[in-house]
Motif scaffolding. Structure first.
Motif, PDB file in Angstrom:
ATOM      1  N   ASP B 142     -12.393   8.930  32.345  1.00 12.79           N
ATOM      2  CA  ASP B 142     -11.940   9.965  31.409  1.00 12.79           C
ATOM      3  C   ASP B 142     -11.709   9.381  30.018  1.00 12.79           C
ATOM      4  N   LYS B 143     -11.076   8.223  29.980  1.00 11.51           N
ATOM      5  CA  LYS B 143     -10.827   7.543  28.704  1.00 11.51           C
ATOM      6  C   LYS B 143     -12.151   7.147  28.041  1.00 11.51           C
ATOM      7  N   HIS B 144     -13.071   6.616  28.829  1.00 15.33           N
ATOM      8  CA  HIS B 144     -14.372   6.192  28.296  1.00 15.33           C
ATOM      9  C   HIS B 144     -15.130   7.379  27.704  1.00 15.33           C
ATOM     10  N   LEU B 145     -15.004   8.536  28.332  1.00 16.68           N
ATOM     11  CA  LEU B 145     -15.758   9.720  27.886  1.00 16.68           C
ATOM     12  C   LEU B 145     -15.067  10.479  26.749  1.00 16.68           C
ATOM     13  N   GLU B 146     -13.898   9.999  26.355  1.00 21.48           N
ATOM     14  CA  GLU B 146     -13.178  10.636  25.258  1.00 21.48           C
ATOM     15  C   GLU B 146     -14.025  10.659  23.979  1.00 21.48           C
ATOM     16  N   THR B 147     -14.829   9.619  23.809  1.00 20.88           N
ATOM     17  CA  THR B 147     -15.598   9.469  22.563  1.00 20.88           C
ATOM     18  C   THR B 147     -17.103   9.456  22.804  1.00 20.88           C
ATOM     19  N   ARG B 148     -17.521   9.861  24.012  1.00 17.65           N
ATOM     20  CA  ARG B 148     -18.957   9.803  24.336  1.00 17.65           C
ATOM     21  C   ARG B 148     -19.372  11.027  25.139  1.00 17.65           C
ATOM     22  N   ASP B 149     -20.604  11.473  24.941  1.00 19.02           N
ATOM     23  CA  ASP B 149     -21.125  12.582  25.749  1.00 19.02           C
ATOM     24  C   ASP B 149     -21.494  12.118  27.159  1.00 19.02           C
ATOM     25  N   PHE B 150     -22.075  10.919  27.227  1.00 15.59           N
ATOM     26  CA  PHE B 150     -22.471  10.359  28.520  1.00 15.59           C
ATOM     27  C   PHE B 150     -21.986   8.902  28.577  1.00 15.59           C
ATOM     28  N   LEU B 151     -22.106   8.252  29.727  1.00 16.78           N
ATOM     29  CA  LEU B 151     -21.485   6.933  29.875  1.00 16.78           C
ATOM     30  C   LEU B 151     -22.019   5.916  28.870  1.00 16.78           C
ATOM     31  N   LEU B 152     -23.313   5.989  28.556  1.00 15.65           N
ATOM     32  CA  LEU B 152     -23.858   5.023  27.603  1.00 15.65           C
ATOM     33  C   LEU B 152     -23.874   5.551  26.170  1.00 15.65           C
ATOM     34  N   GLY B 153     -23.393   6.748  25.958  1.00 17.26           N
ATOM     35  CA  GLY B 153     -23.352   7.275  24.593  1.00 17.26           C
ATOM     36  C   GLY B 153     -23.937   8.672  24.534  1.00 17.26           C
ATOM     37  N   SER B 154     -25.051   8.800  23.795  1.00 16.21           N
ATOM     38  CA  SER B 154     -25.529  10.164  23.531  1.00 16.21           C
ATOM     39  C   SER B 154     -26.546  10.685  24.530  1.00 16.21           C
ATOM     40  N   ARG B 155     -27.100   9.802  25.374  1.00 12.26           N
ATOM     41  CA  ARG B 155     -28.103  10.311  26.332  1.00 12.26           C
ATOM     42  C   ARG B 155     -27.710   9.972  27.771  1.00 12.26           C
ATOM     43  N   PRO B 156     -28.088  10.845  28.704  1.00 13.15           N
ATOM     44  CA  PRO B 156     -27.751  10.583  30.115  1.00 13.15           C
ATOM     45  C   PRO B 156     -28.638   9.488  30.702  1.00 13.15           C
ATOM     46  N   THR B 157     -28.055   8.695  31.605  1.00 15.83           N
ATOM     47  CA  THR B 157     -28.816   7.645  32.305  1.00 15.83           C
ATOM     48  C   THR B 157     -28.479   7.723  33.798  1.00 15.83           C
ATOM     49  N   ILE B 158     -29.098   6.828  34.553  1.00 18.16           N
ATOM     50  CA  ILE B 158     -28.806   6.779  35.988  1.00 18.16           C
ATOM     51  C   ILE B 158     -27.338   6.436  36.256  1.00 18.16           C
ATOM     52  N   ALA B 159     -26.645   5.833  35.295  1.00 21.24           N
ATOM     53  CA  ALA B 159     -25.208   5.605  35.485  1.00 21.24           C
ATOM     54  C   ALA B 159     -24.488   6.952  35.631  1.00 21.24           C
ATOM     55  N   ASP B 160     -24.845   7.917  34.788  1.00 21.67           N
ATOM     56  CA  ASP B 160     -24.229   9.246  34.907  1.00 21.67           C
ATOM     57  C   ASP B 160     -24.591   9.903  36.237  1.00 21.67           C
ATOM     58  N   LEU B 161     -25.847   9.756  36.656  1.00 15.63           N
ATOM     59  CA  LEU B 161     -26.261  10.402  37.913  1.00 15.63           C
ATOM     60  C   LEU B 161     -25.533   9.776  39.100  1.00 15.63           C
ATOM     61  N   SER B 162     -25.223   8.483  39.000  1.00 11.34           N
ATOM     62  CA  SER B 162     -24.459   7.846  40.075  1.00 11.34           C
ATOM     63  C   SER B 162     -23.031   8.403  40.119  1.00 11.34           C
ATOM     64  N   LEU B 163     -22.347   8.375  39.013  1.00 12.48           N
ATOM     65  CA  LEU B 163     -20.957   8.856  39.008  1.00 12.48           C
ATOM     66  C   LEU B 163     -20.860  10.363  39.270  1.00 12.48           C
ATOM     67  N   ALA B 164     -21.951  11.084  39.016  1.00 14.06           N
ATOM     68  CA  ALA B 164     -21.920  12.538  39.222  1.00 14.06           C
ATOM     69  C   ALA B 164     -22.080  12.933  40.684  1.00 14.06           C
ATOM     70  N   GLY B 165     -22.241  11.944  41.574  1.00 15.64           N
ATOM     71  CA  GLY B 165     -22.549  12.242  42.968  1.00 15.64           C
ATOM     72  C   GLY B 165     -21.630  13.256  43.629  1.00 15.64           C
ATOM     73  N   TYR B 166     -20.347  13.128  43.394  1.00 11.56           N
ATOM     74  CA  TYR B 166     -19.396  13.977  44.120  1.00 11.56           C
ATOM     75  C   TYR B 166     -18.678  14.998  43.241  1.00 11.56           C
ATOM     76  N   VAL B 167     -19.033  15.089  41.964  1.00 14.92           N
ATOM     77  CA  VAL B 167     -18.228  15.939  41.075  1.00 14.92           C
ATOM     78  C   VAL B 167     -18.562  17.425  41.160  1.00 14.92           C
ATOM     79  N   PHE B 168     -19.618  17.787  41.886  1.00 15.89           N
ATOM     80  CA  PHE B 168     -19.966  19.205  41.985  1.00 15.89           C
ATOM     81  C   PHE B 168     -19.573  19.831  43.316  1.00 15.89           C
ATOM     82  N   TYR B 169     -18.933  19.070  44.164  1.00 15.25           N
ATOM     83  CA  TYR B 169     -18.480  19.628  45.450  1.00 15.25           C
ATOM     84  C   TYR B 169     -17.144  20.325  45.246  1.00 15.25           C
ATOM     85  N   LYS B 170     -16.899  21.340  46.041  1.00 14.65           N
ATOM     86  CA  LYS B 170     -15.743  22.211  45.800  1.00 14.65           C
ATOM     87  C   LYS B 170     -14.582  21.987  46.762  1.00 14.65           C
TER      88      LYS B 170
END
Lengths: 208, 208
Positions: B142-170
């Motif tokens: 959360d702190k890292h994303l305070e100043t960034r759209d995606f983990l590496l900055g302005s574009r999505p990478t496989i790092a985002d797809l990894s961390l996104a694994g469980y964030v869409f489950y309800k």
């Protein structure tokens, strides 16, 4: 001043992974002790200046500041030409074991050892949970090592150095490694027989 | 027959990481359901024929059989030319987040969600332990994303797809993400807005 600076302390097996790699590779390195038990890795200062993830180890080299033991091992294998992959298939196999180590093999065991062996928590539902999971991970590695000297076969790689992070500590965990996981036990002895191997307390400083 | 075959099932966020990458990259792929709740991934047959680590997902491609979601993501970024690093520094930064994800961000959260949200364990010392650790990992991101759209900055990478694994489950976890981690919440919405994004249930089959 040495070429590599590693922020580390005796009790951290994750730091030991990097320290052992530096030592076995013959790198020119020095250790900077970490005031871990004072909670320094979780302070704002540590997070801002060294590692936002709030963890040790951190490796400094030529102005780069690297964290996550798996990244450090991979970087050092490229820098030193030691213990790295010899093909793309081997590279994937190394990462596969480093990921398994971070997710399960080191992770559950290290937390169990911290609570049960260092904090002397006694047995709790949490240590029982961690021990069951650690045993599951150890069983996978024990089976894999049944027919191999090292994780990738006949030669040691950074995958071995990653999984070896916590296997030389003596604190109680409630797991009898020699009896339950004889192939892991034999593999740990092979790591300890590598030229230049040193135990955690002979490589790293006490926590500051 | 499709080019890629992914052994996966709806409930596995680790499988979803790979499925989402295949889908967002426009790969020609198909899903093979896994009888996870019958325990198939822990059988000797699964371990011998697909993955000795006893886990899903497994990706099959041109005779290769890959496991560990981080390895699969890295392989697919090379194969498809999508969501990969553009420099050695970026490559290390991607691995740093994938390792943190495997060790802490996905790991604690996914186990908490399995026990508390799927098995309906209620609160136990183990779910409380996992929730505390998951919150710690979420706070770092959360702190890292305070100043960034995606983990590496302005574009999505496989790092985002990894961390996104469980964030869409309800399922319930006892963590109120929107209130506690607003930057993670906003980042998850940015992932869900990527062209071609699909939810786990729209990408993968139910467990066989």
């Amino acid at each position: 001043m040495s070429e590599y600076l590693l922020h580390c302390f005796i009790e951290s097996g994750n730091a030991y992974k990097a320290a052992l790699m530096l030592e076995l590779s013959g790198a020119d390195w020095e250790a900077r002790p970490v005031a871990y038990f004072d909670g320094i890795t979780r302070t704002a200062e540590w997070r801002e200046s060294l590692n936002e993830m709030g963890e040790a180890p951190v490796l400094e080299h030529h102005g780069k500041r690297l964290s996550q033991s798996g990244v450090i091992l991979d970087y050092l294998s490229q820098q030193t030409g030691r213990f790295g992959p010899e093909s793309e298939d081997e590279k994937r196999e190394i990462w596969r074991w480093i990921l398994f180590d971070n997710h399960k093999f080191t992770s559950y065991y290290a937390t169990l050892r911290f609570m049960f062996g260092i904090q002397k928590s006694g047995d709790t539902p949490v240590t029982e949970f961690l021990r069951t999971r650690a045993r599951g991970a150890y069983a996978v590695v024990d089976k894999h090592l049944e027919t191999r000297d090292f994780l990738l076969g006949s030669r040691p790689t950074i995958a071995d150095l990653s999984l070896a992070g916590y296997v030389f500590y003596k604190e109680e965990t409630g797991i009898d490694r020699a009896a339950e996981f004889p192939n892991v036990e034999a593999w740990a002895a092979r790591i300890a027989a590598l030229p230049g191997w040193k135990a955690p307390a002979d490589l790293m400083p006490p926590a500051a």
